[in-house]
Write a protein that holds these residues in place. Structure first.
Motif, PDB file in Angstrom:
ATOM      1  N   HIS A 149       0.850  -1.197   0.000  1.00  0.00           N
ATOM      2  CA  HIS A 149       0.000   0.000   0.000  1.00  0.00           C
ATOM      3  C   HIS A 149       0.887   1.248   0.000  1.00  0.00           C
ATOM      4  O   HIS A 149       0.630   2.210  -0.729  1.00  0.00           O
ATOM      5  N   VAL A 150       1.926   1.218   0.835  1.00  0.00           N
ATOM      6  CA  VAL A 150       2.837   2.368   0.928  1.00  0.00           C
ATOM      7  C   VAL A 150       3.533   2.601  -0.416  1.00  0.00           C
ATOM      8  O   VAL A 150       3.601   3.727  -0.909  1.00  0.00           O
ATOM      9  N   ASP A 176       2.518   1.724  -3.393  1.00  0.00           N
ATOM     10  CA  ASP A 176       1.535   2.247  -4.361  1.00  0.00           C
ATOM     11  C   ASP A 176       1.346   3.753  -4.191  1.00  0.00           C
ATOM     12  O   ASP A 176       1.177   4.477  -5.172  1.00  0.00           O
ATOM     13  N   ARG A 177       1.357   4.210  -2.937  1.00  0.00           N
ATOM     14  CA  ARG A 177       1.148   5.635  -2.668  1.00  0.00           C
ATOM     15  C   ARG A 177       2.337   6.484  -3.105  1.00  0.00           C
ATOM     16  O   ARG A 177       2.157   7.564  -3.671  1.00  0.00           O
ATOM     17  N   GLN A 213       5.510   9.335  -6.931  1.00  0.00           N
ATOM     18  CA  GLN A 213       6.056  10.598  -6.442  1.00  0.00           C
ATOM     19  C   GLN A 213       7.579  10.637  -6.377  1.00  0.00           C
ATOM     20  O   GLN A 213       8.162  11.696  -6.157  1.00  0.00           O
ATOM     21  N   LYS A 249      -1.971   5.028   3.862  1.00  0.00           N
ATOM     22  CA  LYS A 249      -2.821   6.035   3.213  1.00  0.00           C
ATOM     23  C   LYS A 249      -2.109   7.355   2.952  1.00  0.00           C
ATOM     24  O   LYS A 249      -2.733   8.411   2.903  1.00  0.00           O
ATOM     25  N   LEU A 250      -0.803   7.312   2.784  1.00  0.00           N
ATOM     26  CA  LEU A 250      -0.034   8.547   2.577  1.00  0.00           C
ATOM     27  C   LEU A 250      -0.605   9.366   1.419  1.00  0.00           C
ATOM     28  O   LEU A 250      -1.070   8.813   0.431  1.00  0.00           O
ATOM     29  N   ALA A 301      -1.205  11.683  -1.893  1.00  0.00           N
ATOM     30  CA  ALA A 301      -0.656  11.665  -3.250  1.00  0.00           C
ATOM     31  C   ALA A 301       0.225  12.882  -3.522  1.00  0.00           C
ATOM     32  O   ALA A 301       1.022  12.887  -4.462  1.00  0.00           O
ATOM     33  N   ASN A 337      -4.439  10.377   6.604  1.00  0.00           N
ATOM     34  CA  ASN A 337      -3.378  10.016   5.664  1.00  0.00           C
ATOM     35  C   ASN A 337      -2.122   9.476   6.349  1.00  0.00           C
ATOM     36  O   ASN A 337      -1.322   8.782   5.735  1.00  0.00           O
TER      37      ASN A 337
END
Length: 199
Positions: A40-41, A43-44, A48, A110-111, A113, A185
């Protein structure tokens, strides 16, 4: 978009902790909605940054499936807490080539975007500052930071003073906080109960 190409921004995901509140499970690999927290991390943050490294102390082969750039805490400092990952990263030649290093824990799925974008905006306005960390409605999120990799070297003498906290080291670096809107987040998933949170 142009900005991103002129600046070399790498990420380091901290997955080396003991996760006592998860009964000692390897927290990065604990499933949340059927997917390991670290995925999940990744992907976030992947859109970036230009490169991702992982600091882990077990299941290294699992982490290596995600990025070839995985390293463990140096033996001489093992067991001394999260600062050790930074001391070890200080000797990493690849991380040293970055202009900026985003450091995040493996249990914040949930960091935002715009994490890097917000850090970069503040860094541009305060060119003499080499370290930033996130803050949400007055809560300091010291484990989410944006730093110049050169300052990692200072974590080693700091560790030898007997101090162990990311917070203390960041204060020594005169780090500045960057405000983010949503506390959600930055939620850490530390207990089996936390894993019951919706996506």
């Amino acid at each position: 978009e142009m900005e991103r190409h002129t600046m070399r921004i790498y990420a380091l995901i901290m997955a080396g902790g003991m996760a006592k509140r998860m009964d000692g499970a390897d927290k990065g690999l604990v499933l949340w909605h059927g997917k390991p927290l670290i995925d999940h991390v990744i992907d976030r943050i992947k859109p970036q940054v230009g490169h991702i490294a992982v600091s882990a102390n077990r299941n290294l082969e699992e982490y290596t499936k995600r990025t070839p750039h995985v390293f463990s805490d140096s033996r001489q400092w093992q067991g001394l807490g999260p600062l050790v990952a930074l001391c070890t990263a200080a000797n990493d030649l690849q991380l040293a080539t970055a202009d900026w290093l985003l450091i995040v824990p493996c249990d914040t799925p949930k960091l935002p975007a715009d994490l890097v974008e917000q850090f970069v905006a503040v860094a541009k306005r305060t060119p003499l500052c080499n370290a930033f960390y996130a803050e949400t409605s007055g809560h300091q999120q010291y484990s989410v930071m944006f730093i110049r990799p050169q300052i990692l070297q200072s974590a080693v003498p700091y560790l030898y003073t007997g101090q162990r906290t990311l917070r203390g080291w960041l204060q020594q670096q005169r780090a500045r906080s960057v405000a983010f809107g949503s506390e959600e987040n930055f939620a850490n998933y530390n207990t089996p109960q936390d894993l019951e949170q919706p996506l």
